[in-house]
Scaffold this motif. Structure first.
Motif, PDB file in Angstrom:
ATOM      1  N   ARG A 159     -12.612  20.696  -5.079  1.00  0.00           N
ATOM      2  CA  ARG A 159     -11.672  21.201  -5.873  1.00  0.00           C
ATOM      3  C   ARG A 159     -10.106  20.715  -5.773  1.00  0.00           C
ATOM      4  O   ARG A 159      -9.780  20.186  -4.857  1.00  0.00           O
ATOM      5  CB  ARG A 159     -11.474  22.874  -5.488  1.00  0.00           C
ATOM      6  CG  ARG A 159     -12.601  23.813  -5.585  1.00  0.00           C
ATOM      7  CD  ARG A 159     -12.864  24.330  -7.126  1.00  0.00           C
ATOM      8  NE  ARG A 159     -13.551  25.337  -7.213  1.00  0.00           N
ATOM      9  CZ  ARG A 159     -15.142  25.357  -7.211  1.00  0.00           C
ATOM     10  NH1 ARG A 159     -15.267  24.042  -6.960  1.00  0.00           N
ATOM     11  NH2 ARG A 159     -15.691  26.036  -7.420  1.00  0.00           N
ATOM     12  N   ASP A 160      -9.428  20.557  -6.811  1.00  0.00           N
ATOM     13  CA  ASP A 160      -8.025  19.997  -6.799  1.00  0.00           C
ATOM     14  C   ASP A 160      -7.986  18.708  -6.024  1.00  0.00           C
ATOM     15  O   ASP A 160      -7.296  18.860  -4.819  1.00  0.00           O
ATOM     16  CB  ASP A 160      -6.919  21.222  -6.121  1.00  0.00           C
ATOM     17  CG  ASP A 160      -7.197  22.321  -7.268  1.00  0.00           C
ATOM     18  OD1 ASP A 160      -7.108  22.100  -8.328  1.00  0.00           O
ATOM     19  OD2 ASP A 160      -7.326  23.712  -6.581  1.00  0.00           O
ATOM     20  N   GLU A 161      -8.661  17.909  -6.294  1.00  0.00           N
ATOM     21  CA  GLU A 161      -8.579  16.631  -5.590  1.00  0.00           C
ATOM     22  C   GLU A 161      -8.667  15.449  -6.568  1.00  0.00           C
ATOM     23  O   GLU A 161      -9.132  15.582  -7.798  1.00  0.00           O
ATOM     24  CB  GLU A 161      -9.980  16.263  -4.782  1.00  0.00           C
ATOM     25  CG  GLU A 161     -10.316  17.786  -3.690  1.00  0.00           C
ATOM     26  CD  GLU A 161     -11.319  17.511  -3.090  1.00  0.00           C
ATOM     27  OE1 GLU A 161     -11.992  16.377  -2.708  1.00  0.00           O
ATOM     28  OE2 GLU A 161     -12.223  18.693  -2.914  1.00  0.00           O
ATOM     29  N   VAL A 162      -8.055  14.420  -6.166  1.00  0.00           N
ATOM     30  CA  VAL A 162      -8.161  12.945  -6.886  1.00  0.00           C
ATOM     31  C   VAL A 162      -9.396  12.380  -6.385  1.00  0.00           C
ATOM     32  O   VAL A 162      -9.127  11.920  -5.118  1.00  0.00           O
ATOM     33  CB  VAL A 162      -6.825  12.131  -6.835  1.00  0.00           C
ATOM     34  CG1 VAL A 162      -7.012  10.961  -7.296  1.00  0.00           C
ATOM     35  CG2 VAL A 162      -5.602  13.005  -7.264  1.00  0.00           C
ATOM     36  N   ILE A 163     -10.420  11.935  -6.859  1.00  0.00           N
ATOM     37  CA  ILE A 163     -11.747  11.611  -6.464  1.00  0.00           C
ATOM     38  C   ILE A 163     -11.949  10.030  -6.998  1.00  0.00           C
ATOM     39  O   ILE A 163     -11.841   9.819  -8.226  1.00  0.00           O
ATOM     40  CB  ILE A 163     -12.845  12.396  -6.774  1.00  0.00           C
ATOM     41  CG1 ILE A 163     -12.474  13.738  -6.274  1.00  0.00           C
ATOM     42  CG2 ILE A 163     -14.081  11.996  -6.276  1.00  0.00           C
ATOM     43  CD1 ILE A 163     -13.507  14.925  -6.829  1.00  0.00           C
ATOM     44  N   LEU A 164     -12.241   9.097  -6.006  1.00  0.00           N
ATOM     45  CA  LEU A 164     -12.492   7.957  -6.432  1.00  0.00           C
ATOM     46  C   LEU A 164     -14.108   7.777  -6.302  1.00  0.00           C
ATOM     47  O   LEU A 164     -14.341   7.979  -5.161  1.00  0.00           O
ATOM     48  CB  LEU A 164     -11.711   6.716  -5.577  1.00  0.00           C
ATOM     49  CG  LEU A 164     -12.229   5.318  -5.745  1.00  0.00           C
ATOM     50  CD1 LEU A 164     -12.009   4.839  -7.235  1.00  0.00           C
ATOM     51  CD2 LEU A 164     -11.553   4.499  -4.676  1.00  0.00           C
ATOM     52  N   LEU A 165     -14.544   7.431  -7.302  1.00  0.00           N
ATOM     53  CA  LEU A 165     -16.030   7.221  -7.241  1.00  0.00           C
ATOM     54  C   LEU A 165     -16.332   5.955  -7.086  1.00  0.00           C
ATOM     55  O   LEU A 165     -16.036   4.872  -8.206  1.00  0.00           O
ATOM     56  CB  LEU A 165     -16.829   7.848  -8.489  1.00  0.00           C
ATOM     57  CG  LEU A 165     -16.744   9.233  -8.811  1.00  0.00           C
ATOM     58  CD1 LEU A 165     -17.052   9.776  -9.968  1.00  0.00           C
ATOM     59  CD2 LEU A 165     -17.523   9.892  -7.842  1.00  0.00           C
ATOM     60  N   LYS A 166     -16.969   5.198  -6.155  1.00  0.00           N
ATOM     61  CA  LYS A 166     -16.943   3.713  -5.869  1.00  0.00           C
ATOM     62  C   LYS A 166     -18.524   3.357  -5.440  1.00  0.00           C
ATOM     63  O   LYS A 166     -18.676   3.758  -4.005  1.00  0.00           O
ATOM     64  CB  LYS A 166     -16.088   3.226  -4.707  1.00  0.00           C
ATOM     65  CG  LYS A 166     -15.797   1.752  -4.917  1.00  0.00           C
ATOM     66  CD  LYS A 166     -15.061   1.232  -6.127  1.00  0.00           C
ATOM     67  CE  LYS A 166     -15.087  -0.409  -5.885  1.00  0.00           C
ATOM     68  NZ  LYS A 166     -16.255  -1.097  -6.192  1.00  0.00           N
ATOM     69  N   GLY A 167     -19.584   3.052  -6.498  1.00  0.00           N
ATOM     70  CA  GLY A 167     -20.748   2.977  -5.617  1.00  0.00           C
ATOM     71  C   GLY A 167     -21.500   1.861  -6.544  1.00  0.00           C
ATOM     72  O   GLY A 167     -21.142   1.410  -7.523  1.00  0.00           O
ATOM     73  N   ALA A 168     -22.545   1.273  -5.618  1.00  0.00           N
ATOM     74  CA  ALA A 168     -23.340   0.276  -6.122  1.00  0.00           C
ATOM     75  C   ALA A 168     -23.966   0.730  -7.258  1.00  0.00           C
ATOM     76  O   ALA A 168     -24.490   2.010  -7.155  1.00  0.00           O
ATOM     77  CB  ALA A 168     -24.065  -0.238  -5.147  1.00  0.00           C
ATOM     78  N   ARG A 169     -24.599   0.029  -8.255  1.00  0.00           N
ATOM     79  CA  ARG A 169     -25.333   0.624  -9.669  1.00  0.00           C
ATOM     80  C   ARG A 169     -26.551   1.353  -9.257  1.00  0.00           C
ATOM     81  O   ARG A 169     -26.778   2.210  -9.901  1.00  0.00           O
ATOM     82  CB  ARG A 169     -25.509  -0.633 -10.601  1.00  0.00           C
ATOM     83  CG  ARG A 169     -25.901  -0.371 -11.652  1.00  0.00           C
ATOM     84  CD  ARG A 169     -25.904  -1.340 -12.711  1.00  0.00           C
ATOM     85  NE  ARG A 169     -25.188  -2.216 -13.048  1.00  0.00           N
ATOM     86  CZ  ARG A 169     -24.148  -1.943 -13.881  1.00  0.00           C
ATOM     87  NH1 ARG A 169     -24.443  -0.842 -14.847  1.00  0.00           N
ATOM     88  NH2 ARG A 169     -22.965  -2.902 -14.003  1.00  0.00           N
ATOM     89  N   GLN A 170     -27.222   0.681  -8.313  1.00  0.00           N
ATOM     90  CA  GLN A 170     -28.575   1.316  -7.935  1.00  0.00           C
ATOM     91  C   GLN A 170     -28.126   2.606  -7.270  1.00  0.00           C
ATOM     92  O   GLN A 170     -29.377   3.318  -7.195  1.00  0.00           O
ATOM     93  CB  GLN A 170     -29.379   0.239  -7.199  1.00  0.00           C
ATOM     94  CG  GLN A 170     -28.822   0.037  -5.699  1.00  0.00           C
ATOM     95  CD  GLN A 170     -27.880  -1.214  -5.989  1.00  0.00           C
ATOM     96  OE1 GLN A 170     -26.985  -1.625  -6.866  1.00  0.00           O
ATOM     97  NE2 GLN A 170     -28.109  -2.364  -5.128  1.00  0.00           N
ATOM     98  N   PHE A 171     -27.263   3.213  -6.972  1.00  0.00           N
ATOM     99  CA  PHE A 171     -27.225   4.434  -6.508  1.00  0.00           C
ATOM    100  C   PHE A 171     -27.094   5.546  -7.491  1.00  0.00           C
ATOM    101  O   PHE A 171     -27.039   6.787  -7.222  1.00  0.00           O
ATOM    102  CB  PHE A 171     -26.025   4.680  -5.473  1.00  0.00           C
ATOM    103  CG  PHE A 171     -26.479   4.019  -3.959  1.00  0.00           C
ATOM    104  CD1 PHE A 171     -26.864   4.960  -3.041  1.00  0.00           C
ATOM    105  CD2 PHE A 171     -26.270   2.621  -3.552  1.00  0.00           C
ATOM    106  CE1 PHE A 171     -27.196   4.539  -1.741  1.00  0.00           C
ATOM    107  CE2 PHE A 171     -26.585   2.233  -2.451  1.00  0.00           C
ATOM    108  CZ  PHE A 171     -27.128   2.890  -1.651  1.00  0.00           C
TER     109      PHE A 171
END
Length: 246
Positions: A216-228
């Motif tokens: 909730r109410d967060e700035v979220i960075l999604l950083k993941g290897a493609r296979q995940f």
């Protein structure tokens, strides 16, 4: 041509003492470097880089303040200087630079979140660039910063050293909540020195957790290897816009 402040590159070059070609490098630390970067001044939307090349001190400005753009501009200036462009021409052309489309996607998320999606690859250098982007992006609501990261593959570093560097970068860039996904991150959970941290072996278990439901109410960075399969997270977290045709 290379970064004279990079310890790994310097170590490799030292292994070839018989190399007879020119060694053109830049440095922010070594005043004897062929291209010495004396100062980097970051203003509100402009960076001014002062440098010394062949004994002459000059400067140029670029309309960016992120670390990646500054680094790219320095490399370009080194090449341009070597090819014979004048300091005046370099400055004139640098000020005309325009932003290129980035792979970082910013989307409106559900429950008051903003998503920064960089879930196409996962390596330490691109992680730092993405964290810098999140840290510098204005957020007038003062929301906390969250990093959701997968295991990093083929880094060439020992896992403990790698994830200590990840932890240091995240803390430096203002991350207060860390969510690690992958078996290796689960093993290295003690290395991550962020007080609010959670670990899951895969995306599916994270999605089924209370941690996911409580975003909730967060700035979220999604950083993941493609296979995940981080595209599943993006699909679930992004705010849906429904259209009705009458």
């Amino acid at each position: 041509m290379y970064d004279g402040d990079d310890e790994v590159i310097n170590k490799v070059i030292a292994e070839y003492p018989d190399y007879k070609g020119e060694k053109l490098f830049w440095s922010l630390k070594n005043q004897e470097a062929p291209f010495y970067v004396k100062n980097i001044e970051k203003q509100q939307s402009v960076s001014v880089i002062t440098y010394i090349y062949k004994g002459e001190e000059d400067s140029f400005s670029i309309p960016f303040i992120d670390d990646a753009s500054v680094q790219n501009a320095i490399i370009s200036a080194v090449v341009a200087s070597k090819l014979g462009l004048s300091a005046e021409d370099i400055d004139k052309r640098m000020t005309q630079l325009e932003p290129v489309a980035m792979r970082l996607e910013v989307k409106v998320g559900q429950h008051g979140c903003t998503l920064i999606n960089d879930s196409y690859n996962s390596d330490i250098n691109s992680l730092d660039i993405a964290l810098d982007f999140m840290n510098r992006r204005p957020d007038h609501r003062g929301r906390r910063h969250t990093l959701i990261l997968s295991d990093i593959y083929q880094s060439g570093q020992a896992p403990e050293a790698l994830y200590k560097e990840v932890s240091d970068l995240a803390r430096k860039r203002g991350v207060v909540k860390f969510i690690g996904i992958g078996p290796e991150l689960c093993k290295q959970h003690d290395v991550i020195q962020i007080s609010e941290k959670f670990f899951f072996p895969n995306v599916e278990e994270f999605i089924a957790s209370e941690v996911f439901a409580s975003l909730r109410d967060e700035v979220i960075l999604l950083k993941g290897a493609r296979q995940f399969g981080f595209d599943q997270l993006t699909e679930l977290l992004v705010q849906k816009v429904h259209e009705t045709t009458l």
